[in-house]
Enzyme design. Structure first.
Site, short mmCIF file in Angstrom:
data_model
loop_
_atom_site.label_atom_id
_atom_site.label_comp_id
_atom_site.label_asym_id
_atom_site.label_seq_id
_atom_site.Cartn_x
_atom_site.Cartn_y
_atom_site.Cartn_z
N TYR A 50 0.85 -1.22 0.00
CA TYR A 50 0.00 0.00 0.00
C TYR A 50 0.87 1.25 0.00
CZ TYR A 50 -3.35 3.42 1.95
OH TYR A 50 -4.14 4.53 2.20
P1 NDP Z 1 -13.23 4.23 1.39
O1 NDP Z 1 -12.95 2.78 1.25
O2 NDP Z 1 -14.11 4.70 2.49
O3 NDP Z 1 -13.86 4.79 0.01
C1 NDP Z 1 -13.18 4.49 -1.16
C2 NDP Z 1 -13.80 5.21 -2.34
O4 NDP Z 1 -13.00 4.94 -3.48
C3 NDP Z 1 -15.22 4.75 -2.65
O5 NDP Z 1 -15.98 5.86 -3.08
C4 NDP Z 1 -14.99 3.78 -3.81
O6 NDP Z 1 -16.07 3.72 -4.74
C5 NDP Z 1 -13.82 4.41 -4.51
N1 NDP Z 1 -13.09 3.47 -5.34
C6 NDP Z 1 -12.48 2.31 -4.96
N2 NDP Z 1 -11.93 1.72 -6.03
C7 NDP Z 1 -12.20 2.52 -7.10
C8 NDP Z 1 -11.91 2.45 -8.47
N3 NDP Z 1 -11.23 1.43 -9.00
N4 NDP Z 1 -12.36 3.43 -9.28
C9 NDP Z 1 -13.07 4.48 -8.78
N5 NDP Z 1 -13.37 4.59 -7.48
C10 NDP Z 1 -12.95 3.62 -6.65
O7 NDP Z 1 -11.79 4.95 1.46
P2 NDP Z 1 -11.32 6.31 2.19
O8 NDP Z 1 -12.34 7.35 1.99
O9 NDP Z 1 -10.86 5.99 3.54
O10 NDP Z 1 -10.01 6.64 1.35
C11 NDP Z 1 -9.92 7.69 0.42
C12 NDP Z 1 -8.45 7.92 0.10
O11 NDP Z 1 -7.75 8.32 1.28
C13 NDP Z 1 -7.72 6.68 -0.42
O12 NDP Z 1 -6.84 7.05 -1.46
C14 NDP Z 1 -6.94 6.19 0.78
O13 NDP Z 1 -5.80 5.47 0.42
C15 NDP Z 1 -6.61 7.50 1.44
N6 NDP Z 1 -6.30 7.41 2.86
C16 NDP Z 1 -7.27 7.01 3.76
C17 NDP Z 1 -6.96 6.92 5.10
C18 NDP Z 1 -7.97 6.47 6.12
O14 NDP Z 1 -7.59 6.26 7.30
N7 NDP Z 1 -9.24 6.30 5.78
C19 NDP Z 1 -5.62 7.25 5.61
C20 NDP Z 1 -4.70 7.66 4.58
C21 NDP Z 1 -5.04 7.73 3.28
P3 NDP Z 1 -17.22 2.58 -4.67
O15 NDP Z 1 -18.04 2.93 -3.48
O16 NDP Z 1 -17.98 2.73 -5.92
O17 NDP Z 1 -16.49 1.30 -4.53
#
Ligand code: NDP
Length: 247
Positions: free
Chosen positions: A155
């Protein structure tokens, strides 16, 4: 009720849930027309659009798996056709699969490379060709790039690559007044962080920063709103760690 529009169009990837949904709502409040991208969660994406519209903003959904270059190109094309251009890209979509490097299988490696790294590349490539002058790009990294915790190896490798591309692209867009930055959240209350963790582990991780709480999606949306808004215009090529001081 209607919000004064700023005439700018923002694509937020992965905006159906979690941090992306909060960013989409915040940018809607700030006067952007928001493209609420999602991969599979149509209903959730429609709910985000409905919330933005109920608050007086403008938004539409756009299905595209960011790992699919053709789908990403179509998303930009339809945004341009509907609204005349794109000004802001928030590369929030991402997945996290944790395992020690010794225990990581090919599927774990390939899926994170495809969505976190290739997905970010796919949207950056389109944005580099299409974003209107004066635009903003915000990529998504993680505070774990600094912490280097066990089990985050693959990751964190994808996110370190995103940080590197952020700095390179900020230079490549010279002359167009487009900034390219990354936000690197710490633990934030979304499914990505919470799923599969024990209450004890969540409690321990929430105390790793001196503010002694988890981040909320709204905390992260504030950082993105700064970088995409008028006050963030002099910040370029940087990684902003939004983590309560964890590192
Ligand atoms: P969530 O799992 O809550 O949400 C992920 C989102 O990404 C969903 O809307 C999902 O859409 C979408 N998604 C996943 N795969 C794809 C794809 N192939 N194409 C388009 N959309 C996609 O994640 P977070 O909100 O927690 O994370 C958001 C970002 O923040 C990420 O990049 C993560 O790495 C980063 N991050 C998060 C942290 C945390 O603690 N939460 C900490 C550090 C970084 P769908 O619902 O349609 O699947």
């Amino acid at each position: 009720m209607s919000i004064e529009q700023n005439g700018k169009v923002a694509i937020v990837t992965g905006a159906s849930r979690g941090i992306g949904a909060s960013i989409a709502q915040r940018l809607g409040q700030d006067g952007f027309t928001v493209i609420v991208n999602y991969a599979g969660s149509l209903k959730s994406a429609e709910d985000v659009v409905a919330r933005i519209e109920a608050a007086g903003g403008r938004a539409i959904t756009a299905q595209a798996d960011v790992s699919d270059a053709a789908a990403v190109a179509r998303m930009f094309e339809s945004a341009e056709a509907a609204f005349g251009g794109v000004d802001v890209l928030v590369n929030n979509a991402g997945i996290m699969k944790l395992a020690s490097i010794a225990d990581s299988d090919d599927a774990l490696f390939d899926s994170q490379i495809a969505i976190n790294l290739k997905g970010t590349f796919n949207t950056l490539r389109e944005a580099g060709k299409r974003l209107r002058d004066g635009g903003r790009i915000v990529n998504f990294s993680t505070t774990v790039v600094g912490l280097r915790l066990e089990t985050y190896g693959v990751y964190v490798a994808t996110k370190a690559a995103v940080e590197a591309m952020t700095a390179v692209m900020s230079k490549e867009l010279r002359g167009r007044s487009i900034t390219v930055n990354a936000v690197a959240p710490g633990p934030t209350t979304t499914a990505l962080f919470l799923d599969g963790k024990s209450p004890e582990l969540i409690e321990r991780m929430s105390k790793m920063n001196p503010l002694e709480r988890l981040g909320t999606p709204e905390d992260i949306a504030c950082a993105v709103a700064f970088l995409t808004g008028p006050d963030g215009g002099w910040i370029n090529g940087q990684v902003l760690r939004a983590n309560g001081g964890m590192i």
